[in-house]
Design an enzyme around this catalytic site. Sequence first.
Site, short mmCIF file in Angstrom:
data_model
loop_
_atom_site.label_atom_id
_atom_site.label_comp_id
_atom_site.label_asym_id
_atom_site.label_seq_id
_atom_site.Cartn_x
_atom_site.Cartn_y
_atom_site.Cartn_z
N ASP A 26 0.75 -1.26 0.02
CA ASP A 26 -0.09 0.09 0.11
C ASP A 26 0.99 1.26 0.05
OD1 ASP A 26 -2.78 1.17 0.31
OD2 ASP A 26 -1.63 2.26 1.93
N HIS A 166 -5.31 4.48 6.99
CA HIS A 166 -4.69 5.16 6.07
C HIS A 166 -3.33 5.56 6.33
CE1 HIS A 166 -8.43 6.19 3.89
NE2 HIS A 166 -8.93 6.45 4.96
N ASP A 171 -2.60 -0.52 6.40
CA ASP A 171 -3.49 -0.91 5.39
C ASP A 171 -3.08 -2.10 4.62
OD1 ASP A 171 -4.81 1.31 6.16
OD2 ASP A 171 -4.61 2.38 4.37
#
Length: 568
Positions: A26, A166, A171
């Site tokens: 991510d 976030h 994530d």
Amino acid sequence: MTKPDGQLAFDELGTPLRATTFVVFDLETTGVSDEDTITEVGAVKIRGGEVVGEFATLVDPGRGIPPEVVTLTGITDAMVYAAPRLDAVLPAFLEFAEGAVLVAHNAGFDTNFMRKACLRHGYRWPRPTVVCTVQLARRVLTREEAPSCRLSALAELLHARTKPNHRALADARATVDVFHSLLERVGSVGVQSVEELLDYIPEVTPEQRRKRTMAAELPNEPGVYLFRGPGDEVLYVGTASDLKRRVRQYFTASETRRRLREMVALATRVDHVTCAHSLEAQVRELRLLSSHKPAYNRRSKNPKQAWWITLTDEAFPRLSLVRVPREVALGPFRSRGRAEDAMVALQDATGLRPCTVRIPAQRAHGRPCALAELDRCAAPCAGRQSVVEYSPAVGAFSSLVAGRRVEPLRRLEARLIAHAAAQRYEQAGLDRDRMRVLVRTLDRGQRLAALAAVPELIAARPDGTGGWEFAVVRHGRLASAGVARRGVRPMPVVDMLAASAETVLPEPGPLRGAPAEEVGVVLRWLDRPGTRMVRCSQPWTEPAMAAASWRGWLTRADAALDRLEVSR
């Protein structure tokens, strides 16, 4: 082999999911545009359901982080001030992910950022296999079960151990849990390998899957395949280095083109022609397209569709657009528009009149030609001229096309420079674009004509396994093709291919009657590094004053146009 019910056999299952290394990653970024950059990278390496490694780092973006992004991620300028720059993070991440299948939530966003970052900093993007958990979730879960496929919603629905927040590593860990839960569900429907997973994600109809038995009898060899419809008509023609593997792809989710899915639904069988190597397959494809004109091929099915510029047969010759060229002709052009641009450039370079084509002509003297909208023109635009006065223009055209003179190109270049010096930039740009078309077509046409002039040429290429691929070319056409495998004496094979090759009788025209596309395919094969000349009935030469000497100018003109497009 394939089982009778269409189920894949064990040797076709591919890489088992339990034996595959996945890197779930991510990114956090300064925004979503192409100008934005990465602020954090987080990745988790998994294999057989177990975590085998993690990668996490903040990244100094080299710019301020917008307040709305700080609010969303919690990453501030102070946090990334001492972090490494992206050019130092990229090689470490690429090493961490080497050889793995990448997994990401909304993978298009993350992989696109990584790919562009590699391009910007001079690293090679390895083009890995990528699985998107958003697409997988939409395929596995119903709308009632999962109205939203946001990571936070899926993590809650599938009881992920990590709650996304976030931040890149958190994530990525949440995506791992979501990914494992989705894999458990697809396992119950028989998805056991990476290949099956990639095929499963886009929806494939049961009818499409059942039809893959049509590829069961195809060989794993290079050649041409033909899909046939209910009336035995040819629906589609294609080439492949491995016929069986390529045709099977049409019956899986890897084929996403709606037009070809429609073709597969109509198909009743697949015929094939085994070829010695890729060149023979490409040439056979062109000939089959011309012969059958299949409805689902978008590639040109008519070799006579090219345009050529030639001279009319009269006392005051004019430039004329034709489909079938004369002995002296400029081409081929793939579109009439490009041919018209080149015709205007030729008019300025030679003084010949292009009044046989509907174009908004602009003469060198700056006045529009009143006769340019007519299909026929009985008199010269610039007034009556004698044959003696007009013949140098005809000679300039013939010499330019044949590669004996380049003065007309120098005349165009001088005109372009004069426009630029006078700050008539719009006209200079128009002249440059027309000259680009003319020079590029001259160069290609002269090269094709030089090859088509050779009665017989035999060339060889290494096949990569210690053997040789051979091609017998006569007047630009492929007359015979064959191979000599490792350990086989090559010259007896060459003699046999030459003796059994197709007889090619030259016809009038710059390409001796050969289709321009076929000569172009043969020329590209001969131009590839490693090709060797075995025999040639006469020297294969190109004229000393050919347009090839203007390739440097063409490169600069192309670069100028690219810079202009970028600045817009």
